[in-house]
Design an enzyme around this catalytic site. Sequence first.
Site, PDB file in Angstrom:
ATOM      1  CG  PHE A 153      33.463  45.752  38.653  1.00 26.23           C
ATOM      2  CD1 PHE A 153      34.747  46.156  39.015  1.00 26.23           C
ATOM      3  CD2 PHE A 153      33.329  44.699  37.765  1.00 26.23           C
ATOM      4  CE1 PHE A 153      35.857  45.517  38.482  1.00 26.23           C
ATOM      5  CE2 PHE A 153      34.440  44.059  37.226  1.00 26.23           C
ATOM      6  CZ  PHE A 153      35.705  44.471  37.587  1.00 26.23           C
ATOM      7  CG  LEU A 154      27.944  44.031  42.891  1.00 29.02           C
ATOM      8  CD1 LEU A 154      27.404  43.006  43.881  1.00 29.02           C
ATOM      9  CD2 LEU A 154      27.006  44.187  41.710  1.00 29.02           C
ATOM     10  NE  ARG A 155      27.538  52.082  41.152  1.00 27.32           N
ATOM     11  CZ  ARG A 155      26.783  52.844  40.364  1.00 27.32           C
ATOM     12  NH1 ARG A 155      27.032  54.126  40.236  1.00 27.32           N
ATOM     13  NH2 ARG A 155      25.763  52.329  39.699  1.00 27.32           N
ATOM     14  CE  LYS A 223      36.552  45.492  43.529  1.00 24.26           C
ATOM     15  NZ  LYS A 223      35.395  44.960  44.159  1.00 24.26           N
ATOM     16  CB  ALA A 271      35.721  68.425  45.503  1.00 22.85           C
ATOM     17  N   GLY A 276      35.263  56.969  51.632  1.00 20.67           N
ATOM     18  CA  GLY A 276      35.273  56.063  52.781  1.00 20.67           C
ATOM     19  C   GLY A 276      34.663  54.737  52.372  1.00 20.67           C
ATOM     20  CB  CYS A 279      35.190  49.004  48.510  1.00 20.52           C
ATOM     21  SG  CYS A 279      33.893  47.843  48.928  1.00 20.52           S
TER      22      CYS A 279
END
Length: 458
Positions: A153-155, A223, A271, A276, A279
């Site tokens: 769950f890495l950003r 996921k 917002a 993009g 993922c």
Amino acid sequence: MKLAVIGCGYVGLVSGSCLAEAGHDVVATDNDASRIATLQAGKIPIYEPNLDKVLEAVVREGRLRFTADCAEAVRGADIIFICVGTPPTESGAADLSAIDNVARLIAKESRSPKLVIEKSTVPAQTGEQLKRALQVYARDAGAKFRVASNPEFLREGTAVEDFFHPDRIVIGVEDKESEQQLREVYRPILEGKFRCPVHQPDCPPAATPDFVVTTIASAELIKHASNSFLALKISYANVLADLCERLGGNVDEVTRAVGLDPRIGGQFLKAGLGFGGFCLPKDVQAFIKLADSAGIDFGLLKETERVNKQRVDQLLDKVKKALWVMKEKQIGVLGIAFKPNTDDIRLAPAVEVIRRLLAEGAVVRATDPEAMTRARLALPSVHYSADPYEIARGADALLLLTEWEQYRRLDWKQIRVEMARALVIDARNMLRPAEMKALGFEYISFGRPDQVGVTVMQ
Ligand code: UGA
């Protein structure tokens, strides 16, 4: 523990380095020999904050090494993490050929029992296919395989901190031994005693993450379901922004108050230009396809995707409305990466915006703190400069497309002096409308008052 990581992209590099930092002996491999050569030379082919620090330390201490010999990496490991790419096919479904190739390689090269873990984002039931491929192609009687799913769950931009301070670690397993092995892999993080090397001394201690043990199919679904829900929240906020523009509300006020309800939560309600990256867009698409193939119409997600695709159109409408004729207009762009703190421009809304501006005959100058090298290859007809003031010079409009923190702190007075027309279109709602107006800008953002062309219902 002896671990092998197959695939040295974002996920593999971060996971491999951090697992080594957590005390394991890691060998990382990739079928792209030039990537391995780059890594062996001490260079990191991606920009990810803090990865350099961790990677340099674990390589120096001999806990992580890179090899182009995938077979050697497989043979020496007890546990193998598959971190290869699963890009979308033309239909939007995930392309699993890299996983299939790796499965056959592991089966062929293994001489001892292995725990094989899918870390790449894969559709439900991939675990079953992986297990079958490993059994069918196994060559050695000593090669026994167990399969598990351990989604990440890495950003991007905060991947190293996310690895060491996760909210949850999810594992999908079929037997107790695999669960025990994975518990051992993550023990330093689960015990909460381990201090992440990028942790600042004044940071509060990280909460101990939940260790969630499920079936493999559930882990795979978790996921997809997580990323798709995040996308759904963003699209929801974006429709609220459109409504605010029509009805005279302020989307920042609305989402802030809505998000204060803990059942909803305030994150991922920003917002703007939409989501993009490599993922969210592809995972939403793949989840829709997966649901379709299971006979379920995931209309909610189809709408999420439709709303997101429209964000670029909405922005271009605002630009055209303000500039009237686009041909030969000088447009400056601040930010190309799909979000701040990364050099990743894959499926970045900014890239699509720039392409469309160029197609309309506008002259585009752009800057980004990290993404210009990649952008030069993707968009060669854009003029680039590292200096935002140069980008503003003589511009008819300045578009803020990625909310890098340094753009907030620009000397906006000076920017106004540089511009031919003091028009700022802030596609990420980063700046304050009142302040920009006070500085003499025509200022346009998404779903907030004080915009050009707002229609308030009587
Ligand atoms: C996403 C997930 O957040 C991670 O948990 C997951 O591990 C990762 O995908 C993955 O599957 O590997 P990432 O792609 O790095 O991480 O980016 P996000 O931080 O999720 O942002 C995605 C996009 O949404 C960006 O373009 C961002 O600008 C946009 N966004 C985000 C908004 O438009 N509004 C928001 O409120 C939040």
